[in-house]
Design a protein around this motif. Structure first.
Motif, mmCIF file in Angstrom:
data_model
loop_
_atom_site.group_PDB
_atom_site.id
_atom_site.type_symbol
_atom_site.label_atom_id
_atom_site.label_comp_id
_atom_site.label_asym_id
_atom_site.label_seq_id
_atom_site.Cartn_x
_atom_site.Cartn_y
_atom_site.Cartn_z
ATOM 1 N N VAL A 7 1.113 -1.152 -0.122
ATOM 2 C CA VAL A 7 -0.099 -0.011 0.322
ATOM 3 C C VAL A 7 1.010 1.027 -0.010
ATOM 4 O O VAL A 7 1.718 1.365 0.990
ATOM 5 C CB VAL A 7 -0.867 0.085 1.122
ATOM 6 N N GLU A 9 0.899 5.309 0.570
ATOM 7 C CA GLU A 9 -0.102 6.623 0.510
ATOM 8 C C GLU A 9 0.294 7.969 0.397
ATOM 9 O O GLU A 9 1.612 7.700 0.209
ATOM 10 C CB GLU A 9 -0.436 6.410 2.365
ATOM 11 N N HIS A 150 -11.583 1.882 -8.005
ATOM 12 C CA HIS A 150 -11.279 2.292 -6.505
ATOM 13 C C HIS A 150 -12.098 1.248 -5.541
ATOM 14 O O HIS A 150 -13.088 1.308 -6.057
ATOM 15 C CB HIS A 150 -10.911 3.558 -6.784
ATOM 16 N N THR A 158 -9.388 4.198 -1.775
ATOM 17 C CA THR A 158 -8.046 2.756 -2.043
ATOM 18 C C THR A 158 -8.158 2.520 -3.317
ATOM 19 O O THR A 158 -9.162 1.843 -3.979
ATOM 20 C CB THR A 158 -8.788 0.896 -1.099
ATOM 21 N N ASP A 171 -1.749 -1.562 -3.943
ATOM 22 C CA ASP A 171 -2.575 -0.474 -3.542
ATOM 23 C C ASP A 171 -2.179 0.676 -3.442
ATOM 24 O O ASP A 171 -1.479 1.487 -2.856
ATOM 25 C CB ASP A 171 -3.621 -1.214 -2.801
ATOM 26 N N ARG A 173 -3.513 4.151 -0.797
ATOM 27 C CA ARG A 173 -4.940 5.027 -0.144
ATOM 28 C C ARG A 173 -4.651 6.389 0.151
ATOM 29 O O ARG A 173 -3.419 7.041 0.026
ATOM 30 C CB ARG A 173 -4.293 4.527 1.151
#
Length: 589
Positions: A7, A9, A150, A158, A171, A173
């Motif tokens: 992930v 961010e 998404h 996400t 992913d 975020r």
């Protein structure tokens, strides 16, 4: 053993690196918002599609401090204006229309409206400049990264993407997503945005080639040369076109094809035949660098955002290149959205502010799609002037073209009709009002109880500055320490500004106090004799539409958020009014 998906961010994810995406990343990074831009492509645009760069776009780049970078690389304003209608570059000229404010009569209108020039700057120039500046200011850029899907929730989005080099999916975020992924937008599709309009209405070919054609055009410099040739009015953009990319040796040829039948095969013979037809001679060498079909669209979204995901640019307004509205409108979408996202992410505005993006920019999507397609229809006036419905009968076409040179009433009629038809194309090539007269009505604008001023001249052709709430702050030249600066330069830069004059000290004190207590940056601006900014020409006094002690609250995108016509009754009243309109605009209470 399974491993957790990686992930990444960020605060705002931008999908797409065209004009809308590149500018969104630039604006957000300049405002200090953590931004990640992803594009499925391995590079920025390699074709010079959008190119007309209007004053309003240049104003946004001026606000970002990169106006000069673009001016160094683009074709200058004075070379843009002799839009020419002819049978071919070497053939008969039917007429010209001065364009983009280069005409002596119209030039003053343009200079009075903005501190910026028009430019011809293809995407191959603008995109790298914007993306580089975005990176310099902290934006992260990932190429070869394809948006897949998404999912939104109460606290963020996400987004699943695929690295096209490794095939690995991961992913991202973010708090918000900007879908700027073009006319085949997957983001808009996933949002199930509602669209209106017939969709693909015609087909067109774009063939980019290198050839020295200076002997045909250097005496009538322009970015566009339109050809009346057999078959030119079918599909496409109304006629055959040769568009200058770089003076005068790089060109784009545009020619129509029937969407239902599909594009023709781009053989060397086919391309050469088209080029010879439009140039009007075989006496030139050419090197083709690319050839591709595209569709002329008439399609706009009636809703351009859902929840935490906002779409911009061609993702929500799909139209032909007529009027030069594509990249300009896309950049304006992002300019409208970015300051709102920045404030919400920073916690200085409520999330309800973001709903005003759809309210303000949604109507613009329809306006420019309708305008661009109408300009194609208006080109038909040129054939009508020749007393033709089409060019199927080549002998009839030649006869009518010859008749325009003939003495007598028939020739005179055609000559007059042609002059009128070409002059009418001002609605495509000099539609200054379409660019500058956009008015916003939303909760991010506080009405002052006055009606919108009526237009004194055609609102599509002529810009009409006003400080009416919902209009763009008017430009004029004031001075600082004797040096000339634009009124647009005293605002923007990611902050609100409070503009007043002598007698407006309570407004300035209120602005400073509220900036301290709310954390919302507000630039205090006073214009008048002995103030930081002076009005030696008297032009600001003629444009401001408020008393010396009145006030304008200007948004970071240089639109008027609120207006108080006269001086405050007391310092307390000034503070109460400004606090109230700021809360209303930012949706903080």
């Amino acid at each position: 053993m399974s491993t957790a998906r990686s992930v990444v961010e960020t605060d705002v994810l931008v999908v797409g690196s065209g004009p809308a995406g590149a500018s969104a990343a630039l604006f957000l990074a300049t405002y200090g918002t953590r931004t990640l831009l992803v594009t499925k492509y391995s590079r920025l645009s390699d074709t010079p599609r959008a190119h007309i760069t209007n004053q309003r776009t240049m104003e946004t780049l001026r606000d970002m401090g990169i106006e000069d970078r673009l001016m160094r690389e683009a074709t200058p304003w004075e070379w843009m204006g002799n839009t020419t209608f002819c049978t071919s570059l070497a053939g008969d000229e039917l007429g010209r229309i001065p364009s983009w404010g280069t005409d002596t009569v119209r030039h003053a209108d343009y200079e009075l409206q903005s501190p910026c020039t028009m430019l011809d700057a293809p995407q191959t120039i603008t995109e790298p400049i914007m993306v580089k500046a975005a990176q310099e200011r902290g934006a992260k850029i990932r190429f070869d990264t394809e948006y897949l899907s998404h999912v939104q929730d109460e606290s963020g989005v996400t987004t699943t993407v695929r690295d096209r080099l490794t095939g690995i999916e991961y992913d991202i975020r973010s708090k918000y997503v900007v879908g700027a992924d073009g006319a085949r937008s997957k983001v808009a599709e996933d949002l199930d945005l509602p669209f209106e309009g017939p969709g693909a209405v015609a087909g067109s070919l774009s063939i980019i080639f290198e050839a020295d054609l200076s002997r045909f055009v250097a005496h009538r410099p322009s970015v566009l040369y339109w050809m009346v040739q057999p078959g030119a009015e079918r599909e496409g953009v109304g006629l055959g076109v040769l568009r200058m990319i770089k003076p005068w040796h790089e060109w784009m040829l545009m020619w129509g094809y029937e969407v239902a039948a599909g594009p023709p095969t781009f053989s060397d013979e086919f391309i050469r035949e088209l080029a010879v037809k439009l140039v009007g001679t075989e006496d030139f060498d050419m090197h083709v660098t690319s050839a591709a079909p595209w569709t002329v669209n008439h399609h706009y979204a009636t809703t351009i955002a859902r929840g935490r995901v906002f779409c911009a640019g061609d993702a929500v307004h799909r139209h032909p290149p007529t009027n030069g509205l594509g990249s300009n409108t896309s950049i304006q979408d992002s300019y409208n959205l970015a300051w709102k996202l920045a404030h919400v992410v920073a916690g200085t505005a409520g999330p309800e502010l973001l709903a005003t993006y759809d309210t303000e920019r949604g109507p613009i999507a329809r306006q420019i799609v309708e305008r661009a397609n109408q300009s194609i229809a208006d080109t038909g006036r040129i054939l009508s002037a020749l007393d033709l419905t089409d060019t199927t009968d080549v002998d009839k076409l030649d006869q009518q073209l010859a008749l325009r040179k003939a003495p007598g009433p028939e020739g005179e009629k055609i000559r007059g009709a042609l002059r009128e038809a070409i002059a009418y194309k001002a609605y495509e090539f000099d539609a200054h009002g379409v660019e500058h007269n956009q008015r916003y009505a939303s909760t991010a604008v506080v009405p002052d109880g006055t009606p919108m001023p009526e237009y004194r001249r055609d609102p599509e052709l002529y810009a009409q500055p006003t400080t009416w709430p919902g209009a763009k702050l008017p430009h004029t030249w004031v001075t600082e320490n004797g040096c000339r600066v634009s009124t647009l330069d005293v605002g923007g830069h990611g902050t609100f500004s409070l503009v007043t004059g002598i007698g407006g000290r309570p407004w300035l004190d209120a602005a400073l106090a509220l900036a301290e207590t709310t954390g919302v940056p507000i630039t205090p601006v006073s214009i008048g004799p002995g103030e930081r900014y002076e009005d030696p020409y008297g032009t600001w006094a003629g444009l401001r539409e408020i008393d010396d002690g009145g006030a304008l609250l200007v948004r970071p995108d240089l639109y008027i958020a609120a207006r108080h016509l006269g001086s405050p009754e007391s310092p307390e009243q000034a503070h109460e009014w400004l606090a109230g309109v700021l809360r209303s605009v930012l949706r903080t209470g």
